[in-house]
Design an enzyme around this catalytic site. Sequence first.
Site, mmCIF file in Angstrom:
data_model
loop_
_atom_site.group_PDB
_atom_site.id
_atom_site.type_symbol
_atom_site.label_atom_id
_atom_site.label_comp_id
_atom_site.label_asym_id
_atom_site.label_seq_id
_atom_site.Cartn_x
_atom_site.Cartn_y
_atom_site.Cartn_z
ATOM 1 N N ASP A 14 -6.826 -0.080 70.786
ATOM 2 C CA ASP A 14 -6.329 -0.344 70.156
ATOM 3 C C ASP A 14 -5.614 -1.914 70.042
ATOM 4 O O ASP A 14 -5.455 -2.480 70.444
ATOM 5 C CB ASP A 14 -4.675 0.596 70.499
ATOM 6 C CG ASP A 14 -4.167 0.314 69.741
ATOM 7 O OD1 ASP A 14 -3.920 0.317 67.645
ATOM 8 O OD2 ASP A 14 -2.754 0.553 69.487
ATOM 9 N N ASP A 110 -8.219 0.688 63.424
ATOM 10 C CA ASP A 110 -7.970 -0.220 64.545
ATOM 11 C C ASP A 110 -8.224 0.873 65.803
ATOM 12 O O ASP A 110 -8.063 -0.046 66.982
ATOM 13 C CB ASP A 110 -6.660 -0.976 63.983
ATOM 14 C CG ASP A 110 -5.623 0.586 64.204
ATOM 15 O OD1 ASP A 110 -5.827 1.562 64.253
ATOM 16 O OD2 ASP A 110 -3.877 0.332 64.404
ATOM 17 N N GLU A 111 -8.616 2.213 66.004
ATOM 18 C CA GLU A 111 -8.396 2.269 67.645
ATOM 19 C C GLU A 111 -9.863 3.267 67.425
ATOM 20 O O GLU A 111 -10.242 3.822 66.579
ATOM 21 C CB GLU A 111 -7.133 3.986 67.654
ATOM 22 C CG GLU A 111 -5.879 3.126 66.836
ATOM 23 C CD GLU A 111 -4.571 4.403 67.399
ATOM 24 O OE1 GLU A 111 -4.808 4.815 68.624
ATOM 25 O OE2 GLU A 111 -3.262 3.921 66.200
#
Length: 425
Positions: A14, A110-111
Site C-alpha cells: 500500500d 495505490d495498492e
Amino acid sequence: MKSTFEERVILHVDINNCYASIECRMNPSLKGKAVAVSGSIEDRHGIILAKNELAKKMGVKTGEAIFEAKAKCPGLILCEPHYDLYLKFSKAARKIYSDYTDRIEPFGIDEAWLDITGLYRNGRQADGEEIANEIRKRVFKELGITVSVGVSFNKIFAKLGSDLKKPDAVTVISRENYKQKVWELDCGELLYVGRKTKALLRRRGILTIGDLANADDKMLQCALGVNGLKLKRFARGEDKSKVSLDGETAAVKSVGNSTTSPRDLCNDTDVKIVLNALSESVATRLRELNVKSGVITVSVRNKLLCVYSKQRHTDLFTNDAKDIADFAFSLYKESLPKANNQPIRSIGISAGDLRCENACEQLTLFESIEQSEKKKRLNNAVDTLREKYGYSCVRRGIILIDDYFKGFSTQIQNEIHPVSFMKSM
C-alpha cells in the site's frame, strides 16, 4: 526440494498517502509541511481528496470540507490533483513488484497483492517478511515514496496487515499469531465490512473480528445472507482466493466520473449537458481500456446534500457516449422523485460489469450489425482527432447550448479519475 504442501505467502503493498506523497515527492518545497490534495473551491469541489502524514496528525481527514481541514490545520497547503502523475508512479511501483512475481493483482491505484509463494532463494521458499522489506526499501530508493506491506497466508489478512502499521512498515500476520493480532480489532477493520455492514453487525453484538469469527452461522446468514458466512470465513483466515496473474484479469472493476456543477442544475437541459460531458469522459476511458460496460449507475446529490442512485443493466454492452448518456438520463429521471425535485448539486456516472470489447454477445432487434460497426468507426475517428488536436476539438452539440457550460466538458475530462474499485460491501 520443494515440499508437497506450500504455505501461501501473500503480500499486500500500500503506497502511503499516495496522492499527497507524490505531490511532496515532486515538489521539494513541501517537505516538512502539512499537505493535502483537494478539489477546487471555486468550482465547489472543495473537499480533501488525500493528505500527507503531517496533515493526518493534525486531524485532517479525507472527504471533509476544506474549511473544516483548515480549521484543524491553519497552515495546510492545498494541491490540485494530477491523476496522470499518480498513474505513472503506480505503474513504476508495479514494475518493481514484477521483479518478484508475475502474480500481481492491483486494488486501486495505490495498492496491490503479490503472491510470492513460488519465489525461492538459496534453495528454500523466500521469507515473506524479508521480501516485503526489500520491496519497501526499493520503492523508497527508486521512487522516493514509502509503502506499508502486509505479509500473510491469505489476501484478506495481508491487506489488513498493510493497514495495521503505517507509514513505511511491514506487518506479518501468520497462522500462529492471527488470533492475537486480528481478533481484537474492530470488525470494521476487516476488508469488505463497510459502514452499513458494520452497523448491522454491531446491532447484533458483533464488535470485533473475533466476535465475527465465532458468530452463529444462522444469525449471520439472516442478517447478511451468504455474505455473512463469507465474512466469517475471512475473519477465521479461511480466504482461499487467488492473486491474479499480472494482466490476467482487468484490474478495473468500473469506470466512472462525477462532478459538482459550478451552479445548481435546475432543469432537464442542464442535467443532459452534464450527463453528456460525463458520458464522453467515461466512454473515452472505456475505449482506451478496450472494454464495454453492461451496467450503468447514476448518482445524484441534490441541494440539500442528499444522495440518491439508480443502477440497471443495459440492453447491449457499450462504450458509446450517446448510449451511456441516454441511458443515464433515463435513470436520472427515475431517481428524481426520490431527490424531492430539488436542484441538483452534483451528479456522477459509473460504468460496470466490464467485458472485452471484442467479446461475443447477443444483438437486439433494434440495432443491426451495420449500425454497430458504423458507431464503432465514428468513435474511432473521434478518438483519433482528440488524440491529435486535443479533447475540445470534437464536442457534442448539446454541450454548446448553454455558454455557461461550454468549457465544462473539457474541465470534466481534465479532472477525470476513471478507475474505480470495489473496496467495501
